[in-house]
Design a protein around this motif. Structure first.
Motif, PDB file in Angstrom:
ATOM      1  N   MET A  65       0.853  -1.193   0.000  1.00 21.26           N
ATOM      2  CA  MET A  65       0.000   0.000   0.000  1.00 21.26           C
ATOM      3  C   MET A  65       0.885   1.237   0.000  1.00 21.26           C
ATOM      4  O   MET A  65       1.751   1.385   0.868  1.00 21.26           O
ATOM      5  CB  MET A  65      -0.901   0.006   1.228  1.00 21.26           C
ATOM      6  CG  MET A  65      -2.184  -0.800   1.066  1.00 21.26           C
ATOM      7  SD  MET A  65      -3.298  -0.184  -0.222  1.00 21.26           S
ATOM      8  CE  MET A  65      -3.683   1.449   0.409  1.00 21.26           C
ATOM      9  N   ASN A  66       0.677   2.136  -0.967  1.00 22.01           N
ATOM     10  CA  ASN A  66       1.489   3.338  -1.081  1.00 22.01           C
ATOM     11  C   ASN A  66       0.799   4.327  -2.011  1.00 22.01           C
ATOM     12  O   ASN A  66      -0.283   4.060  -2.551  1.00 22.01           O
ATOM     13  CB  ASN A  66       2.888   2.990  -1.600  1.00 22.01           C
ATOM     14  CG  ASN A  66       2.839   2.133  -2.857  1.00 22.01           C
ATOM     15  OD1 ASN A  66       2.319   2.548  -3.885  1.00 22.01           O
ATOM     16  ND2 ASN A  66       3.382   0.918  -2.770  1.00 22.01           N
ATOM     17  N   ARG A  67       1.425   5.450  -2.238  1.00 23.61           N
ATOM     18  CA  ARG A  67       0.807   6.518  -3.020  1.00 23.61           C
ATOM     19  C   ARG A  67       0.617   6.113  -4.480  1.00 23.61           C
ATOM     20  O   ARG A  67      -0.406   6.439  -5.092  1.00 23.61           O
ATOM     21  CB  ARG A  67       1.646   7.794  -2.914  1.00 23.61           C
ATOM     22  CG  ARG A  67       1.680   8.379  -1.508  1.00 23.61           C
ATOM     23  CD  ARG A  67       2.477   9.675  -1.449  1.00 23.61           C
ATOM     24  NE  ARG A  67       1.824  10.719  -2.244  1.00 23.61           N
ATOM     25  CZ  ARG A  67       2.348  11.906  -2.488  1.00 23.61           C
ATOM     26  NH1 ARG A  67       3.567  12.192  -2.031  1.00 23.61           N
ATOM     27  NH2 ARG A  67       1.689  12.801  -3.200  1.00 23.61           N
ATOM     28  N   VAL A  68       1.570   5.442  -5.041  1.00 22.87           N
ATOM     29  CA  VAL A  68       1.448   5.019  -6.445  1.00 22.87           C
ATOM     30  C   VAL A  68       0.245   4.098  -6.617  1.00 22.87           C
ATOM     31  O   VAL A  68      -0.569   4.270  -7.541  1.00 22.87           O
ATOM     32  CB  VAL A  68       2.731   4.316  -6.924  1.00 22.87           C
ATOM     33  CG1 VAL A  68       2.560   3.794  -8.351  1.00 22.87           C
ATOM     34  CG2 VAL A  68       3.926   5.256  -6.849  1.00 22.87           C
ATOM     35  N   VAL A  69       0.119   3.118  -5.745  1.00 23.09           N
ATOM     36  CA  VAL A  69      -0.993   2.164  -5.829  1.00 23.09           C
ATOM     37  C   VAL A  69      -2.335   2.879  -5.684  1.00 23.09           C
ATOM     38  O   VAL A  69      -3.292   2.605  -6.422  1.00 23.09           O
ATOM     39  CB  VAL A  69      -0.823   1.055  -4.772  1.00 23.09           C
ATOM     40  CG1 VAL A  69      -2.109   0.249  -4.602  1.00 23.09           C
ATOM     41  CG2 VAL A  69       0.326   0.133  -5.164  1.00 23.09           C
ATOM     42  N   VAL A  70      -2.437   3.831  -4.740  1.00 21.86           N
ATOM     43  CA  VAL A  70      -3.702   4.545  -4.520  1.00 21.86           C
ATOM     44  C   VAL A  70      -4.030   5.465  -5.701  1.00 21.86           C
ATOM     45  O   VAL A  70      -5.190   5.556  -6.128  1.00 21.86           O
ATOM     46  CB  VAL A  70      -3.652   5.329  -3.192  1.00 21.86           C
ATOM     47  CG1 VAL A  70      -4.783   6.348  -3.110  1.00 21.86           C
ATOM     48  CG2 VAL A  70      -3.730   4.354  -2.021  1.00 21.86           C
ATOM     49  N   LEU A  71      -3.042   6.138  -6.257  1.00 23.49           N
ATOM     50  CA  LEU A  71      -3.279   6.994  -7.425  1.00 23.49           C
ATOM     51  C   LEU A  71      -3.820   6.171  -8.590  1.00 23.49           C
ATOM     52  O   LEU A  71      -4.794   6.559  -9.255  1.00 23.49           O
ATOM     53  CB  LEU A  71      -1.990   7.705  -7.820  1.00 23.49           C
ATOM     54  CG  LEU A  71      -1.527   8.820  -6.872  1.00 23.49           C
ATOM     55  CD1 LEU A  71      -0.058   9.158  -7.122  1.00 23.49           C
ATOM     56  CD2 LEU A  71      -2.394  10.072  -7.040  1.00 23.49           C
ATOM     57  N   ARG A  72      -3.224   5.025  -8.846  1.00 28.35           N
ATOM     58  CA  ARG A  72      -3.667   4.179  -9.950  1.00 28.35           C
ATOM     59  C   ARG A  72      -5.043   3.573  -9.661  1.00 28.35           C
ATOM     60  O   ARG A  72      -5.906   3.514 -10.547  1.00 28.35           O
ATOM     61  CB  ARG A  72      -2.641   3.076 -10.206  1.00 28.35           C
ATOM     62  CG  ARG A  72      -1.288   3.590 -10.716  1.00 28.35           C
ATOM     63  CD  ARG A  72      -0.295   2.439 -10.897  1.00 28.35           C
ATOM     64  NE  ARG A  72      -0.776   1.504 -11.898  1.00 28.35           N
ATOM     65  CZ  ARG A  72      -0.585   1.633 -13.208  1.00 28.35           C
ATOM     66  NH1 ARG A  72       0.095   2.663 -13.668  1.00 28.35           N
ATOM     67  NH2 ARG A  72      -1.058   0.736 -14.035  1.00 28.35           N
ATOM     68  N   ALA A  73      -5.254   3.124  -8.430  1.00 23.75           N
ATOM     69  CA  ALA A  73      -6.552   2.530  -8.084  1.00 23.75           C
ATOM     70  C   ALA A  73      -7.673   3.550  -8.227  1.00 23.75           C
ATOM     71  O   ALA A  73      -8.761   3.226  -8.727  1.00 23.75           O
ATOM     72  CB  ALA A  73      -6.510   1.989  -6.657  1.00 23.75           C
ATOM     73  N   THR A  74      -7.421   4.775  -7.819  1.00 16.70           N
ATOM     74  CA  THR A  74      -8.461   5.805  -7.900  1.00 16.70           C
ATOM     75  C   THR A  74      -8.771   6.160  -9.349  1.00 16.70           C
ATOM     76  O   THR A  74      -9.935   6.389  -9.710  1.00 16.70           O
ATOM     77  CB  THR A  74      -8.040   7.054  -7.107  1.00 16.70           C
ATOM     78  OG1 THR A  74      -7.685   6.672  -5.777  1.00 16.70           O
ATOM     79  CG2 THR A  74      -9.170   8.063  -7.041  1.00 16.70           C
ATOM     80  N   ALA A  75      -7.743   6.177 -10.189  1.00 14.67           N
ATOM     81  CA  ALA A  75      -7.987   6.434 -11.608  1.00 14.67           C
ATOM     82  C   ALA A  75      -8.871   5.349 -12.204  1.00 14.67           C
ATOM     83  O   ALA A  75      -9.810   5.635 -12.979  1.00 14.67           O
ATOM     84  CB  ALA A  75      -6.662   6.519 -12.357  1.00 14.67           C
ATOM     85  N   ALA A 111      -8.350  12.150  -3.594  1.00 19.24           N
ATOM     86  CA  ALA A 111      -9.179  13.316  -3.904  1.00 19.24           C
ATOM     87  C   ALA A 111      -8.641  14.074  -5.106  1.00 19.24           C
ATOM     88  O   ALA A 111      -9.412  14.581  -5.941  1.00 19.24           O
ATOM     89  CB  ALA A 111      -9.268  14.228  -2.682  1.00 19.24           C
ATOM     90  N   ALA A 112      -7.318  14.162  -5.227  1.00 18.42           N
ATOM     91  CA  ALA A 112      -6.713  14.868  -6.362  1.00 18.42           C
ATOM     92  C   ALA A 112      -7.057  14.187  -7.681  1.00 18.42           C
ATOM     93  O   ALA A 112      -7.367  14.847  -8.684  1.00 18.42           O
ATOM     94  CB  ALA A 112      -5.202  14.941  -6.179  1.00 18.42           C
ATOM     95  N   VAL A 113      -7.030  12.857  -7.701  1.00 19.17           N
ATOM     96  CA  VAL A 113      -7.374  12.126  -8.927  1.00 19.17           C
ATOM     97  C   VAL A 113      -8.858  12.272  -9.240  1.00 19.17           C
ATOM     98  O   VAL A 113      -9.245  12.473 -10.404  1.00 19.17           O
ATOM     99  CB  VAL A 113      -6.982  10.641  -8.798  1.00 19.17           C
ATOM    100  CG1 VAL A 113      -7.457   9.850 -10.017  1.00 19.17           C
ATOM    101  CG2 VAL A 113      -5.480  10.500  -8.632  1.00 19.17           C
ATOM    102  N   ILE A 114      -9.699  12.182  -8.213  1.00 21.30           N
ATOM    103  CA  ILE A 114     -11.142  12.355  -8.425  1.00 21.30           C
ATOM    104  C   ILE A 114     -11.416  13.701  -9.089  1.00 21.30           C
ATOM    105  O   ILE A 114     -12.132  13.782 -10.096  1.00 21.30           O
ATOM    106  CB  ILE A 114     -11.888  12.233  -7.076  1.00 21.30           C
ATOM    107  CG1 ILE A 114     -11.802  10.799  -6.545  1.00 21.30           C
ATOM    108  CG2 ILE A 114     -13.344  12.663  -7.222  1.00 21.30           C
ATOM    109  CD1 ILE A 114     -12.165  10.663  -5.076  1.00 21.30           C
ATOM    110  N   ALA A 115     -10.824  14.754  -8.533  1.00 18.63           N
ATOM    111  CA  ALA A 115     -11.022  16.090  -9.099  1.00 18.63           C
ATOM    112  C   ALA A 115     -10.421  16.190 -10.499  1.00 18.63           C
ATOM    113  O   ALA A 115     -11.011  16.773 -11.412  1.00 18.63           O
ATOM    114  CB  ALA A 115     -10.403  17.134  -8.173  1.00 18.63           C
ATOM    115  N   GLY A 116      -9.247  15.620 -10.675  1.00 18.39           N
ATOM    116  CA  GLY A 116      -8.592  15.699 -11.974  1.00 18.39           C
ATOM    117  C   GLY A 116      -9.347  14.994 -13.070  1.00 18.39           C
ATOM    118  O   GLY A 116      -9.262  15.387 -14.249  1.00 18.39           O
TER     119      GLY A 116
END
Length: 571
Positions: A65-75, A111-116
């Motif tokens: 679990m890390n930032r890369v995984v969360v950014l990709r999962a949210t996308a 949240a940043a990916v959701i908004a983006g």
């Protein structure tokens, strides 16, 4: 021995993308040490996205679990929402997080990916219980919700739980569709990110707490109970405190050392109220203040454990007992004119079905997890007009009404306190009420056995035992006839006379043996560990004037015989 070049290349490519200096430094240290075993574990593949979302150890690499995984999962999650949910962009996604390490940063990234990606990011600014996130999804009429939490896992874990527009956690086919969308995500630099946020204020929590208060059945009962509570270093304390106060309970004492969120969980080895020692501190506080009722939530406040002062000693209620007492109370004191529904996981006590039948309510069982309980409840509400009253799983997860379409340890705590006050007004404790229920609905005794079978050889043995259970089922257990076999893989129930009827359960690797007299045994492989799991339930009809102890002895003897026969056949 030199580090495998392919593994080194994977790690170095990860370093180029990773925005987190902590995990980059961690990965550099592993590369410098040429720690091939650790690197291989982290780069064995992506964390699997399933109906529970993501959960794993914090750290660098795709299998952590890390930032890369969360950014990709949210996308991937947002792409699926936009393709599947009407008006998803405007309705948006609710985002919450717990008090664990990295939780706030991971929530900010989501949240940043959701908004983006053009969806409205509806965010909580501070740590938030999981039930409040699930409530906010419905309250805001959002397209989905996610919460960064690893619930009651050890401190080195974190997770990513997602909900669908109906308010419940996702079930198939959404899990596979989201996983496929995540796999389609390109380089991290291709994921759009934005700054727009809609902050969810205290009015959302206010509406949630008003909904909790509306669940009370006897607010007029005297509120002179003394209550001890622990949040186990989680995020539930202020909400439980306020909800109990709103319900009229003023004598609430909190374990000060465990009240504030702390993702290191310094006073417990394992922040799960089911685990040995986790409730020691609240038990000591209860004895100090003379508490009548002891309540414990897990760190994200979606589970509840209960102890009760009875005849001078504290008695711990099991998850099944808590669930059945809450169900009995809500049905006994609720609207008998409604077409009511209660739902439990199949590994929970069949006693719930007897309680439902006694009140003319519909009792249903589902696969394990509130995602299944809630989605089945929603399905029956829509198709048959039933009113969902209660759902539970024996692992301390309870849902009172439809305020939250997930397990909720806060509302369950308040309803349990209401029940305890109602009992006290009649000169009883919850233990006396439990006996009343046993005499009215049947006394159920349960047991579980887990057999650890590691490695490829163990996996083969587990498959073999499941095949044997299907091909050569026992005809008797504990000296009683096996009257039917339920096979969730084929979704059929086969009676002893060969008659087959369909099951409504989703397909799963579970076999249930129905035993004459209302007893049962169950076999399934663990979904997360190299274990074969066995579940047993026996039902005892208490005779007029028979003591609880005598009935428990009778039931215990039968339970031991069923377990012995079952283990001889499969264990």
């Amino acid at each position: 021995m030199a580090l495998d070049p392919k593994l080194r290349a994977q790690a170095e490519a990860w370093l180029q993308e990773d925005p987190d200096e902590d995990t980059r430094a961690e990965l550099r240290r592993l590369l410098e040490a040429e720690d091939e075993a650790e690197l291989a574990d982290r780069f064995q593949g992506m964390l699997t996205f399933g109906t529970a979302g993501l959960r794993g150890l914090l750290g660098a690499g795709p299998h952590r679990m890390n930032r890369v995984v969360v950014l990709r999962a949210t996308a991937g999650y947002c792409a699926h929402l936009l393709a599947s949910v009407p008006d998803a962009a405007e309705r948006g996604v609710v985002v919450g997080y717990d008090g664990r390490r990295k939780s706030r940063q991971l929530a900010d990234d989501a949240a940043a990916v959701i908004a983006g990606m053009g969806l409205r990011a509806r965010v909580f600014e501070h740590v938030t219980p999981t039930p409040l996130v699930a409530f906010a999804l419905l309250d805001q009429e959002a397209a989905g919700a996610l919460v960064i939490t690893a619930s009651h896992n050890p401190p080195d874990y974190n997770g990513y739980k997602v909900f669908w527009e109906n308010g419940a956690q996702i079930v198939p086919p959404h899990d596979a569709a989201i996983a496929a969308a995540i796999a389609e995500v390109g380089p991290l630099s291709s994921i759009p990110r934005g700054d727009a946020r809609t902050v969810l204020g205290p009015d959302v929590a206010g509406r949630y707490l008003a909904g909790v208060a509306a669940l009370l059945k006897h607010p007029e009962a005297p509120r002179d109970l003394v209550i001890a509570h622990t949040a186990l270093h989680g995020v539930g304390a202020p909400y439980v405190r306020r909800a109990l106060k709103d319900a009229g309970f003023e004598q609430v004492h909190e374990v000060a050392s465990q009240r504030e969120p702390d993702g290191t969980f310094p006073t417990v080895a394992f922040p799960n109220p089911e685990e040995e020692g986790a409730m020691d501190a609240v038990g000591a506080l209860a004895r100090e203040v003379g508490a009548d009722l002891v309540l414990a939530n897990d760190p994200d406040a979606d589970r509840l454990a209960v102890e009760v002062l009875h005849e001078g000693a504290y008695v711990r209620l099991t998850g099944n007992e808590i669930g059945c007492l809450l169900a009995a109370y809500l049905l006994e004191e609720g609207d008998a004119d409604a077409e009511r529904l209660v739902v439990e996981s199949v590994v929970s006590s069949p006693m719930l079905l007897d309680i439902a039948a006694a009140h003319g309510a519909r009792g249903e069982q589902t696969l394990t997890g509130h995602k299944w309980i809630q989605n089945r409840g929603i399905e029956l509400e829509q198709e048959e007009g039933l009113a969902f009253v209660f759902g539970y799983e024996e692992a301390l997860g309870y849902a009172c009404g439809t305020l939250v379409r997930d397990k909720d340890g806060i509302s369950a705590a308040v309803v349990m306190a209401d029940l305890a006050a109602f009992c006290r007004a009649q000169g009883m404790t919850l233990i006396d009420y439990r006996e009343q229920c046993w005499r009215r609905y049947g006394l159920y005794l349960s047991d579980q056995v887990s057999i650890v079978l590691p490695g490829a050889e163990g996996a083969g043995r587990i498959r073999g035992m499941m095949e044997t259970a299907r091909a050569e089922p026992p005809t008797t257990l504990g000296g009683l006839a096996v009257t039917a076999v339920q096979d969730f893989a084929t979704r059929t129930r086969r009676a002893a006379d060969g008659t087959e009827t369909p099951l409504t359960f989703p397909s799963a690797d579970v076999v249930v043996f129905e035993i004459d007299g209302g007893h049962r045994a169950m076999l399934r492989p663990s979904g997360t560990e190299p274990k074969l799991k066995m579940y047993f339930d026996v039902r005892v009809t208490m005779a007029e004037g028979e003591s609880v102890e005598a009935a428990q002895r009778r039931g215990g003897e039968l339970l031991a015989a069923v377990v012995a026969d079952f283990r001889a056949a499969f264990g």
